[in-house]
Enzyme design. Structure first.
Site, PDB file in Angstrom:
ATOM      1  N   HIS A  50      17.303  85.516  -8.508  1.00 47.21           N
ATOM      2  CA  HIS A  50      17.812  86.824  -8.916  1.00 47.21           C
ATOM      3  C   HIS A  50      18.564  87.508  -7.784  1.00 47.21           C
ATOM      4  O   HIS A  50      18.093  88.476  -7.189  1.00 47.21           O
ATOM      5  CB  HIS A  50      16.660  87.702  -9.431  1.00 47.21           C
ATOM      6  CG  HIS A  50      16.189  87.295 -10.789  1.00 47.21           C
ATOM      7  ND1 HIS A  50      14.924  87.539 -11.260  1.00 47.21           N
ATOM      8  CD2 HIS A  50      16.840  86.658 -11.790  1.00 47.21           C
ATOM      9  CE1 HIS A  50      14.809  87.074 -12.495  1.00 47.21           C
ATOM     10  NE2 HIS A  50      15.964  86.521 -12.827  1.00 47.21           N
ATOM     11  N   HIS A  63      12.518  80.325 -11.804  1.00 45.23           N
ATOM     12  CA  HIS A  63      11.481  81.133 -12.468  1.00 45.23           C
ATOM     13  C   HIS A  63      10.653  80.370 -13.490  1.00 45.23           C
ATOM     14  O   HIS A  63       9.683  80.905 -14.005  1.00 45.23           O
ATOM     15  CB  HIS A  63      12.146  82.344 -13.142  1.00 45.23           C
ATOM     16  CG  HIS A  63      13.049  83.078 -12.216  1.00 45.23           C
ATOM     17  ND1 HIS A  63      14.411  82.861 -12.183  1.00 45.23           N
ATOM     18  CD2 HIS A  63      12.796  83.967 -11.250  1.00 45.23           C
ATOM     19  CE1 HIS A  63      14.946  83.615 -11.238  1.00 45.23           C
ATOM     20  NE2 HIS A  63      13.987  84.287 -10.651  1.00 45.23           N
ATOM     21  N   HIS A  97      10.500  89.565 -18.301  1.00 44.73           N
ATOM     22  CA  HIS A  97      10.933  88.863 -17.090  1.00 44.73           C
ATOM     23  C   HIS A  97      10.920  87.358 -17.389  1.00 44.73           C
ATOM     24  O   HIS A  97      10.033  86.852 -18.077  1.00 44.73           O
ATOM     25  CB  HIS A  97      10.003  89.186 -15.921  1.00 44.73           C
ATOM     26  CG  HIS A  97      10.473  88.617 -14.613  1.00 44.73           C
ATOM     27  ND1 HIS A  97      10.234  87.314 -14.251  1.00 44.73           N
ATOM     28  CD2 HIS A  97      11.200  89.155 -13.603  1.00 44.73           C
ATOM     29  CE1 HIS A  97      10.780  87.080 -13.057  1.00 44.73           C
ATOM     30  NE2 HIS A  97      11.378  88.188 -12.651  1.00 44.73           N
ATOM     31  N   GLU A 100      10.179  84.727 -15.689  1.00 43.84           N
ATOM     32  CA  GLU A 100       8.990  83.952 -15.326  1.00 43.84           C
ATOM     33  C   GLU A 100       7.887  84.153 -16.368  1.00 43.84           C
ATOM     34  O   GLU A 100       7.196  83.206 -16.750  1.00 43.84           O
ATOM     35  CB  GLU A 100       8.478  84.366 -13.933  1.00 43.84           C
ATOM     36  CG  GLU A 100       7.296  83.513 -13.509  1.00 43.84           C
ATOM     37  CD  GLU A 100       6.645  83.979 -12.210  1.00 43.84           C
ATOM     38  OE1 GLU A 100       7.345  84.486 -11.311  1.00 43.84           O
ATOM     39  OE2 GLU A 100       5.413  83.825 -12.104  1.00 43.84           O
ATOM     40  N   THR A 105       3.997  85.586 -10.344  1.00 46.82           N
ATOM     41  CA  THR A 105       3.801  85.299  -8.915  1.00 46.82           C
ATOM     42  C   THR A 105       4.296  86.405  -7.988  1.00 46.82           C
ATOM     43  O   THR A 105       3.949  86.408  -6.805  1.00 46.82           O
ATOM     44  CB  THR A 105       4.557  84.016  -8.534  1.00 46.82           C
ATOM     45  OG1 THR A 105       5.929  84.188  -8.893  1.00 46.82           O
ATOM     46  CG2 THR A 105       3.983  82.799  -9.198  1.00 46.82           C
ATOM     47  N   CYS A 115       2.248  84.847  -5.038  1.00 45.29           N
ATOM     48  CA  CYS A 115       2.583  83.791  -4.073  1.00 45.29           C
ATOM     49  C   CYS A 115       2.545  84.315  -2.634  1.00 45.29           C
ATOM     50  O   CYS A 115       2.606  85.523  -2.397  1.00 45.29           O
ATOM     51  CB  CYS A 115       3.948  83.197  -4.400  1.00 45.29           C
ATOM     52  SG  CYS A 115       5.307  84.264  -3.960  1.00 45.29           S
ATOM     53  N   SER A 155      15.526  91.614  -9.476  1.00 39.26           N
ATOM     54  CA  SER A 155      14.569  90.865  -8.658  1.00 39.26           C
ATOM     55  C   SER A 155      13.213  91.553  -8.699  1.00 39.26           C
ATOM     56  O   SER A 155      13.052  92.664  -8.183  1.00 39.26           O
ATOM     57  CB  SER A 155      15.060  90.771  -7.214  1.00 39.26           C
ATOM     58  OG  SER A 155      13.998  90.374  -6.371  1.00 39.26           O
ATOM     59  N   SER A 206      14.880  86.596  -2.725  1.00 38.18           N
ATOM     60  CA  SER A 206      16.114  85.921  -3.134  1.00 38.18           C
ATOM     61  C   SER A 206      17.351  86.518  -2.449  1.00 38.18           C
ATOM     62  O   SER A 206      18.477  86.266  -2.872  1.00 38.18           O
ATOM     63  CB  SER A 206      16.258  85.980  -4.656  1.00 38.18           C
ATOM     64  OG  SER A 206      15.974  87.266  -5.131  1.00 38.18           O
TER      65      SER A 206
END
Ligand code: SF4
Length: 308
Positions: free
Chosen positions: A43, A76, A126, A128, A166, A196, A224, A268
């Site tokens: 993103h 993603h 989103h 993901e 994440t 993450c 993002s 990103s």
């Protein structure tokens, strides 16, 4: 008056983003342009424009990719239906899904096999979240805030689990987890949680600079997730904070009013954009730059074998 710039470290590219960009570049080298990429590979608009210039063609759906072409899947992650759709179109799939997102998909599949209702903590819409949801759409409930938990109904309150996006904010996610555990004391989850390492480190670094800053600028694109969370973390820790795509998003008045300016960037965001922000501020005022490092990252993910 001299301004102090506090640069958060770590900031910018994580191992999953490094890998995803390299996957597209390798796919272009191996197959030649055009290489189709489903959704923004990561993103960030600057990254997307840079890869377009090299011959990548970004599409919203695998259904738009000409039959038999090369199609890279973004960092993603995607739902199983996307792999099936790509197979039907005879696409050569190169999967750039971050291994830490894949880990969440594996957990969701395991919980689904156990017959559990899965709470997916994350932001509906989103990419993901859409991908993880797609692993078990009939038994997954998306929850965003602690208040979402109260109104949910499940077939068996003793057979539930949760996974998460994440890139969420640690503190807010802990509140949702707390609400889930209170309502469903037997709820299962992964041992370590799903946020993450890169999101955690970037949030901790922003906390450290926000405590000392009047203003925190987070460089990243509006879509993002992890960059938006950094702005929230900075505000929660007492600093005024804005998300900016690049130095053109800065209002000079913000800089004039601040003595100490923190700067960070999403996972990103390319580092050259951070440098452009520092240069912009230095063009307005004398600056002293200090890096505030809270962790050293050495994570690297191997490339998928199709481009490795
Ligand atoms: S932010 Fe985390 S989950 Fe997302 S690509 Fe980077 S390492 Fe992977």
């Amino acid at each position: 008056m001299t301004k102090t710039i506090l640069l958060a470290a770590p900031r910018g590219f994580c191992a999953g983003v490094d890998r995803a960009i390299e996957v597209v570049e390798r796919a272009l080298e191996i197959h030649g342009p055009p290489v189709y990429v489903r959704k923004q590979i990561v993103h960030n608009l600057h990254v997307v424009r840079g890869l377009e210039a090299k011959g990548a063609v970004f599409v919203e759906s695998e259904q738009e990719v000409p039959e038999g072409s090369v199609c890279v899947l973004s960092a993603h992650g995607v739902a199983p239906t996307v792999y099936a759709g790509a197979k039907e179109r005879n696409l050569t799939v190169v999967d750039a899904t971050c291994p830490l997102v894949t880990k969440v998909h594996v957990e969701a599949r395991r919980f689904a096999r156990q017959g559990k209702t899965i709470f997916l903590i994350g932001h509906a819409g989103h990419e993901e979240v859409e991908g993880t949801f797609g692993e078990a759409p009939g038994r997954t409930i998306i929850v965003d805030r602690p208040e979402d938990v109260a109104g949910t109904e499940v077939p068996d309150p003793a057979n539930v689990a949760f996974v998460s996006q994440t890139t969420l904010a640690l503190d807010e996610t802990a509140e949702v987890m707390g609400a889930l555990r209170q309502r469903f004391p037997l709820i299962s989850s992964s041992a370590k949680g799903d946020i993450c390492y890169a999101s955690q480190n970037r949030q901790n670094a922003v906390k450290a600079i926000a405590a000392r800053s009047d203003l925190v600028l987070v460089v990243g694109s509006t879509n993002s997730s992890n960059a938006n969370r950094l702005v929230e973390v900075a505000r929660d820790n007492g600093a005024e904070s804005y998300l900016i795509e690049d130095e053109q998003g800065i209002e000079p008045g913000w800089i004039d009013a601040a003595g100490v300016i923190g700067v960070s960037s999403g996972a990103s965001t390319p580092e050259f954009l951070v440098q452009r922000v520092v240069d912009f501020v230095a063009g307005l005022h004398a600056v002293e730059v200090e890096e505030v490092e809270v962790a050293v990252e050495s994570v690297r993910f191997p490339l998928p074998s199709s481009v490795g």
